[in-house]
Scaffold this motif. Structure first.
Motif, PDB file in Angstrom:
ATOM      1  N   GLU A 147      50.874  35.092  39.508  1.00  0.00           N
ATOM      2  CA  GLU A 147      50.046  35.375  40.673  1.00  0.00           C
ATOM      3  C   GLU A 147      48.595  35.634  40.262  1.00  0.00           C
ATOM      4  O   GLU A 147      47.662  35.270  40.975  1.00  0.00           O
ATOM      5  N   ALA A 148      48.402  36.269  39.103  1.00  0.00           N
ATOM      6  CA  ALA A 148      47.047  36.454  38.591  1.00  0.00           C
ATOM      7  C   ALA A 148      46.374  35.104  38.365  1.00  0.00           C
ATOM      8  O   ALA A 148      45.198  34.915  38.697  1.00  0.00           O
ATOM      9  N   VAL A 149      47.126  34.167  37.824  1.00  0.00           N
ATOM     10  CA  VAL A 149      46.580  32.829  37.590  1.00  0.00           C
ATOM     11  C   VAL A 149      46.253  32.143  38.909  1.00  0.00           C
ATOM     12  O   VAL A 149      45.178  31.554  39.083  1.00  0.00           O
ATOM     13  N   ARG A 150      47.158  32.231  39.872  1.00  0.00           N
ATOM     14  CA  ARG A 150      46.967  31.508  41.138  1.00  0.00           C
ATOM     15  C   ARG A 150      45.748  32.033  41.911  1.00  0.00           C
ATOM     16  O   ARG A 150      45.008  31.257  42.519  1.00  0.00           O
ATOM     17  N   VAL A 151      45.545  33.346  41.906  1.00  0.00           N
ATOM     18  CA  VAL A 151      44.403  33.909  42.651  1.00  0.00           C
ATOM     19  C   VAL A 151      43.124  33.846  41.822  1.00  0.00           C
ATOM     20  O   VAL A 151      42.105  33.308  42.259  1.00  0.00           O
ATOM     21  N   ASN A 152      43.173  34.420  40.614  1.00  0.00           N
ATOM     22  CA  ASN A 152      41.939  34.582  39.837  1.00  0.00           C
ATOM     23  C   ASN A 152      41.456  33.291  39.197  1.00  0.00           C
ATOM     24  O   ASN A 152      40.247  33.120  39.004  1.00  0.00           O
ATOM     25  N   VAL A 153      42.383  32.400  38.829  1.00  0.00           N
ATOM     26  CA  VAL A 153      41.983  31.158  38.164  1.00  0.00           C
ATOM     27  C   VAL A 153      41.933  29.999  39.161  1.00  0.00           C
ATOM     28  O   VAL A 153      40.887  29.390  39.396  1.00  0.00           O
ATOM     29  N   VAL A 154      43.082  29.710  39.772  1.00  0.00           N
ATOM     30  CA  VAL A 154      43.145  28.576  40.700  1.00  0.00           C
ATOM     31  C   VAL A 154      42.245  28.830  41.920  1.00  0.00           C
ATOM     32  O   VAL A 154      41.510  27.938  42.362  1.00  0.00           O
ATOM     33  N   GLY A 155      42.307  30.043  42.465  1.00  0.00           N
ATOM     34  CA  GLY A 155      41.476  30.363  43.621  1.00  0.00           C
ATOM     35  C   GLY A 155      39.997  30.233  43.311  1.00  0.00           C
ATOM     36  O   GLY A 155      39.228  29.671  44.101  1.00  0.00           O
ATOM     37  N   HIS A 213      31.818  35.240  45.561  1.00  0.00           N
ATOM     38  CA  HIS A 213      33.265  35.142  45.345  1.00  0.00           C
ATOM     39  C   HIS A 213      33.775  36.454  44.746  1.00  0.00           C
ATOM     40  O   HIS A 213      33.702  36.688  43.540  1.00  0.00           O
ATOM     41  N   ALA A 214      34.276  37.330  45.624  1.00  0.00           N
ATOM     42  CA  ALA A 214      34.781  38.636  45.191  1.00  0.00           C
ATOM     43  C   ALA A 214      36.294  38.739  45.313  1.00  0.00           C
ATOM     44  O   ALA A 214      36.870  39.762  44.947  1.00  0.00           O
ATOM     45  N   ALA A 215      36.950  37.691  45.826  1.00  0.00           N
ATOM     46  CA  ALA A 215      38.410  37.719  45.990  1.00  0.00           C
ATOM     47  C   ALA A 215      39.080  37.663  44.623  1.00  0.00           C
ATOM     48  O   ALA A 215      38.803  36.761  43.832  1.00  0.00           O
ATOM     49  N   ALA A 216      39.941  38.625  44.341  1.00  0.00           N
ATOM     50  CA  ALA A 216      40.618  38.651  43.043  1.00  0.00           C
ATOM     51  C   ALA A 216      41.728  39.687  43.054  1.00  0.00           C
ATOM     52  O   ALA A 216      41.690  40.650  43.828  1.00  0.00           O
TER      53      ALA A 216
END
Length: 638
Positions: free
Chosen positions: A391-399, A375-378
């Motif tokens: 957006e940081a939360v949605r990608v880095n945390v939720v994603g 998992h390198a998506a961030a």
């Protein structure tokens, strides 16, 4: 005349301009038969009278046996201009067999013609043939070297660093270069001074003044390193001397990336990445290959800097199927073309998707059923995420949460999450979001260990600092500013950062994943911190300019959320060692999943509704060590 010499040299330097092997065979046989005829004349005049039949028999025999032996041993297939002791020795063996067979034939059929002097006769033949055939080859090599030397006056005069096998091999590879002329070797060992290697002198420099005097006297234009690692060892020595005195720092690529090798030797100037990199890290390749070979592997963020390098390394490990998951269309297309070109036997599938889109992410798991997920998506840029925390939360945390949940649901063997040193005592939204991702993944792993939820996935988290040359990192940014004439902008003269090459980081990720027993956070030895202003100055000098004269350095102040110094990750107080001296396991607070699950649900809702302050406030509650710095969110810490 000079034009004609250049034309000849150009033809000689072309790999395909070799004399046909059949022509070489014809000349060798002609010289062999001629040598036998000369030997017969000597024998006839000084040893024993020979008849015309003896002449005819030996000449015909010499022709047939030379043809047979030379073809059998393939002496005509050795390229004469690149002749070695081994190839010349092979010719000597061929001559020996020719004489043995010819002597045997004469002894059986016409020995009476030589009146018991056959052995002496064929000893003379052996000596004459050896002198002629081997002398012919030596003469051609000398003529070739002479012609090439006439062409060298217009080339860049360089010294090769080192005296080991790699350096000597590099000198030999450069022999036919159209652009570079090697005039000697440089060695750090004073004892080798005044020695010669491969017909070239070995030099040793006491200090910078000695170096400056030498390069001026002998018109040295460049210093050629056999590898980036050797250049790194001289970063504060010869590399700096060269920068100060207008001598080019050059590096040769590894022999395995040269393609057709002899046709084209690719030499490039040293980059800042070469000087910041370290000695190549040794990893257990066999264990890593055994861990991933034959498996379906999915990489999220596959088209990014880290993700794409992971894909390249996985492509060499014999994976059964590589799934590339990313939402960046153009970088994904470029990665696809690269993998098709360089790994034609690799089975892989590009899959356009976003880790925030639950249905699309689930579709990838449903279709491919990966056994390992990297998992390198961030989102990773600190100032941008400080301005866009939801957006940081949605990608880095939720994603990350979605990826981890689907790994458990679909029975993935192992999930490896790429984290960052900025997750340690975070001072910005980006670092806090990555720490939140770590917490969730680790709490999910602990819940499985305790039997609270069913699953078999091993969760591995890896932290490292800045990656050299990654998209949007400081080095490409500085390089672009230098190309534009400056100024080079540095936030603060005191700011320092840890750096690691992309390939090094990915190798350590693979090794950590292999050694992990599950539910651990691995951190990597990042070496010594680098002052960013020193980095800027070094890059300006490498580009051939003088800092603050040709290219200005401008200090612009710390950006929102930015630290002066990154945390030291690998000390003994907050880590425990592993079997690899570059990898340690972080001691971190453990969270129970049921205690944080409600906060994560609420955080996802707040981020989706773009409630910025509420989102950041909740992040600080879950991660109490998150203290904003140089940011509008400092007020939430009071």
């Amino acid at each position: 005349m000079r034009y004609s010499i250049h034309s000849i040299c150009d033809r000689l330097c072309e790999r395909k301009k070799y004399v046909n092997s059949w022509t070489v065979l014809f000349v060798d046989i002609l010289l062999s038969v001629g040598s036998s005829f000369v030997a017969l004349l000597f024998v006839d005049n000084f040893i024993v009278d020979l008849s015309k039949n003896a002449y005819l028999f030996v000449i015909v025999g010499s022709f047939l046996i030379s043809l047979l032996v030379f073809m059998a041993l393939g002496v005509n297939k050795n390229i004469i201009r690149h002749a070695t002791i081994k190839s010349i020795g092979k010719m000597g063996v061929a001559i020996f067999f020719k004489e043995v067979l010819l002597l045997g034939l004469v002894s059986l059929v016409v020995s009476r013609m030589f009146n018991n002097h056959a052995f002496a006769c064929f000893l003379v033949d052996f000596l004459v043939t050896t002198v002629v055939l081997i002398g012919f080859r030596v003469m051609l090599v000398l003529v070739y070297d002479l012609v090439i030397s006439l062409y060298r006056s217009s080339k860049t005069r360089v010294l090769v660093y080192g005296t080991d096998d790699k350096s000597v091999a590099l000198k030999k590879r450069m022999h036919t270069s159209k652009h570079y002329h090697v005039v000697g070797f440089v060695n750090s060992d004073k004892q080798l001074k005044s020695y010669s290697i491969s017909e070239l002198p070995v030099y040793y420099f006491e200090d910078e003044a000695n170096f400056a005097c030498f390069v001026k006297k002998y018109n040295i234009n460049g210093l050629l390193f056999p590898s980036p690692e050797t250049a790194h060892r001289e970063a504060e020595g010869l590399v700096r001397y060269c920068q100060a005195h207008g001598v080019k720092n050059l590096v040769a690529p590894p022999i395995d990336v040269l393609g057709d090798g002899l046709k084209k030797t690719v030499i490039r100037e040293i980059r800042i990445e070469d000087l910041l990199g370290r000695e190549e890290i040794e990893i257990n390749t066999k264990e890593i290959e055994a861990n991933f070979a034959g498996k379906v592997v999915m990489v999220t963020g596959a088209a990014g800097s880290i993700g794409s390098e992971l894909c390249r390394q996985l492509a060499t490990l014999g994976v059964a199927h590589l799934v590339l998951f990313d939402n960046a269309e153009t970088p994904m297309h470029e990665l696809r073309l690269e993998l098709e070109r360089n790994f034609s036997s690799l089975k892989f599938t590009p899959f356009i998707g976003d880790v925030r889109q639950k249905e699309r992410l689930q579709g990838a798991f449903e279709k491919f059923h990966p056994q390992v997920v990297f998992h390198a998506a961030a989102y990773k840029h600190v100032p941008l995420m400080e301005e866009n925390p939801c957006e940081a939360v949605r990608v880095n945390v939720v994603g990350s949460r979605l990826v981890a949940d689907f790994c458990v649901e679909y029975g993935v063997d192992m999930m490896v999450m790429i984290s960052t040193d900025k997750a340690v005592n975070p001072t910005n939204v980006m670092g806090a979001s990555k720490r939140l991702a770590e917490i969730y993944v680790q709490s999910l792993g602990l819940a499985m260990e305790r039997g609270e939820i069913r699953g078999k996935t091993r969760f591995v988290t890896t932290r490292f600092g800045n990656v050299l040359g990654s998209n949007g990192s400081v080095i490409p940014y500085f390089r672009k500013q230098i190309e534009q004439g400056g100024p080079v902008t540095v936030t603060d003269p005191r700011i320092t950062r840890f750096f690691m090459t992309i390939s090094e980081a990915c190798r350590l990720v693979m090794d950590a994943a292999t050694m992990s027993t599950g539910n651990q956070i691995f951190i990597f030895d990042m070496g010594n911190p680098v002052k960013i202003v020193d980095l800027a100055e070094r890059m300006i000098r490498l580009a051939g300019y003088t800092p603050n004269e040709d290219i200005k350095i401008k200090f612009i102040g710390l950006r929102p959320g930015e630290k002066l110094y990154e945390e030291v990750l690998s000390n003994e107080e907050n880590t425990v060692p592993t079997g690899h001296d570059k990898i340690r396991v972080a001691k971190v607070r453990e969270y129970k999943r049921e205690e944080v699950l409600g906060a994560y649900d609420q955080l996802a809702e707040l981020a989706l509704a773009v409630k910025v302050e509420d989102s950041v406030r909740l992040m600080k509650q879950v991660v109490p060590e998150f203290k904003s710095r140089n940011s509008v969110y400092e007020k939430l810490d009071k």
